[in-house]
Design a protein around this motif. Structure first.
Motif, mmCIF file in Angstrom:
data_model
loop_
_atom_site.group_PDB
_atom_site.id
_atom_site.type_symbol
_atom_site.label_atom_id
_atom_site.label_comp_id
_atom_site.label_asym_id
_atom_site.label_seq_id
_atom_site.Cartn_x
_atom_site.Cartn_y
_atom_site.Cartn_z
ATOM 1 N N PHE A 180 5.528 -31.665 27.559
ATOM 2 C CA PHE A 180 5.509 -33.024 27.479
ATOM 3 C C PHE A 180 6.080 -33.507 26.161
ATOM 4 N N PRO A 181 7.394 -33.860 26.082
ATOM 5 C CA PRO A 181 8.144 -34.174 24.903
ATOM 6 C C PRO A 181 7.377 -35.501 24.109
ATOM 7 N N GLY A 182 6.453 -36.239 24.828
ATOM 8 C CA GLY A 182 6.023 -37.250 24.174
ATOM 9 C C GLY A 182 4.825 -36.909 23.002
ATOM 10 N N VAL A 183 4.444 -35.607 23.010
ATOM 11 C CA VAL A 183 3.523 -35.164 21.976
ATOM 12 C C VAL A 183 4.317 -34.713 20.737
ATOM 13 N N PRO A 184 4.095 -35.293 19.681
ATOM 14 C CA PRO A 184 4.891 -34.756 18.432
ATOM 15 C C PRO A 184 4.550 -33.297 18.241
ATOM 16 N N PHE A 185 5.515 -32.529 17.795
ATOM 17 C CA PHE A 185 5.362 -31.097 17.624
ATOM 18 C C PHE A 185 4.131 -30.797 16.372
ATOM 19 N N TRP A 186 4.396 -31.565 15.527
ATOM 20 C CA TRP A 186 3.263 -31.331 14.291
ATOM 21 C C TRP A 186 1.906 -31.729 14.533
ATOM 22 N N ALA A 187 1.784 -32.756 15.480
ATOM 23 C CA ALA A 187 0.409 -33.316 16.032
ATOM 24 C C ALA A 187 -0.258 -32.379 16.713
ATOM 25 N N ALA A 188 0.518 -31.703 17.852
ATOM 26 C CA ALA A 188 -0.197 -30.713 18.634
ATOM 27 C C ALA A 188 -0.469 -29.546 17.589
ATOM 28 N N ASN A 189 0.363 -29.178 16.623
ATOM 29 C CA ASN A 189 -0.057 -27.972 15.681
ATOM 30 C C ASN A 189 -1.368 -28.410 15.129
ATOM 31 N N TYR A 190 -1.416 -29.297 14.463
ATOM 32 C CA TYR A 190 -2.785 -29.552 13.534
ATOM 33 C C TYR A 190 -3.875 -29.860 14.304
ATOM 34 N N CYS A 191 -3.782 -30.652 15.662
ATOM 35 C CA CYS A 191 -4.767 -30.724 16.408
ATOM 36 C C CYS A 191 -5.396 -29.622 16.837
ATOM 37 N N ALA A 192 -4.602 -28.757 17.374
ATOM 38 C CA ALA A 192 -4.941 -27.151 17.818
ATOM 39 C C ALA A 192 -5.569 -26.684 16.592
ATOM 40 N N ALA A 193 -5.055 -26.667 15.413
ATOM 41 C CA ALA A 193 -5.688 -26.111 14.234
ATOM 42 C C ALA A 193 -7.221 -26.374 13.692
ATOM 43 N N VAL A 194 -7.409 -27.886 14.286
ATOM 44 C CA VAL A 194 -8.707 -28.631 13.771
ATOM 45 C C VAL A 194 -9.862 -28.152 14.911
ATOM 46 N N SER A 195 -9.124 -27.648 16.246
ATOM 47 C CA SER A 195 -10.036 -27.092 17.310
ATOM 48 C C SER A 195 -10.279 -25.726 17.090
#
Length: 260
Positions: A180-195
């Motif tokens: 889904f291109p609407g999710v910024p690349f950096w946001a997905a990375n750091y959200c995954a890191a916090v999870s």
């Protein structure tokens, strides 16, 4: 040792008496010096979760500032350094791609540049390599410096639901975020890191899920000189299709984000 005196009474020698007295009297614990206590407190503060989060923010701000000052887009204007060519130039570009993605440079622009510089095949290989490198660097920084400080803040019901979705369905969630291109690349990375997502599903989903849109942007960059060519039009279609598919999947799976 016992010595016998003239009256026949056994007495202890002075050396033995001193030894017994030293054993009988417990030694006091050494008093820590004020300097050692101050160093311990400083170390504890510097290694605290919030101090590491501040360090992460400083690193990211410094990286973004460096990119803005360096202006890497000038490489497209003046051309790639002439001393590099072929696979070596693509490898250097892939490393720079990964570093720039950590510094919040949009991936579509870098994928377009890869296609314009190296063509479709080599540009795609460089872009995918840079994507995985940038994702791994962001995930590692977020996990090491930000997770401990940010996880206690996941108190809202939507935040908790998103955390559960990322933690329990790591591969599927990350595949959807990459498609889904609407999710910024950096946001997905750091959200995954916090999870509580693990490394393997994160990197595998990143590599596979980034292929469609990355290939589309690379081909568009390689065929930008001929905007009416079939290859360029097909690339534009592949940019739009994942966006539509991701929106449909997100709509159908929206109930998974509802707190239970």
């Amino acid at each position: 040792m016992l010595d016998a005196n003239r009256s026949g009474t056994a007495t202890a020698s002075p050396r033995a008496a001193a030894t017994e007295l030293a054993v009988a009297v417990p030694t006091a614990d050494p008093v820590p010096s004020p300097r050692a206590g101050f160093a311990t407190r400083c170390t504890r503060v510097l290694l605290s979760p919030w101090a590491r989060l501040v360090l992460l923010v400083v690193i990211l701000a410094g990286a973004a500032s460096t990119v803005l000052l360096f202006e890497p887009q000038r490489l497209l204007t003046h051309g790639w350094p002439p001393q590099l060519g072929g696979a070596a130039a693509a490898l250097v570009f892939a490393v720079a791609y990964g570093l720039c993605s950590v510094a919040f440079v949009p991936r579509p622009l870098m994928s377009l540049a890869a296609g314009a510089l190296f063509g479709s095949e080599l540009g795609l290989a460089a872009s995918l390599t840079g994507t995985v490198l940038g994702a791994a660097a962001s995930f590692g920084l977020g996990r090491a410096l930000g997770q401990d400080a940010l996880r206690p803040l996941l108190r809202g019901r939507w935040l908790k639901a998103a955390d559960v979705q990322l933690s329990r369905h790591a591969f599927r969630s990350m595949m959807a975020a990459r498609l889904f291109p609407g999710v910024p690349f950096w946001a997905a990375n750091y959200c995954a890191a916090v999870s509580r997502m693990h490394w393997l599903p994160f990197l595998l989903a990143t590599a596979l899920g980034s292929i469609p849109n990355t290939a589309a942007y690379v081909v568009a960059g390689a065929r930008a000189a001929a905007p009416t060519s079939p290859a360029f039009l097909i690339a534009l279609a592949f940019i739009a299709v994942p966006a539509l598919a991701g929106a449909v999947v997100a709509w159908r799976k929206r109930h998974h984000l509802r707190p239970r």
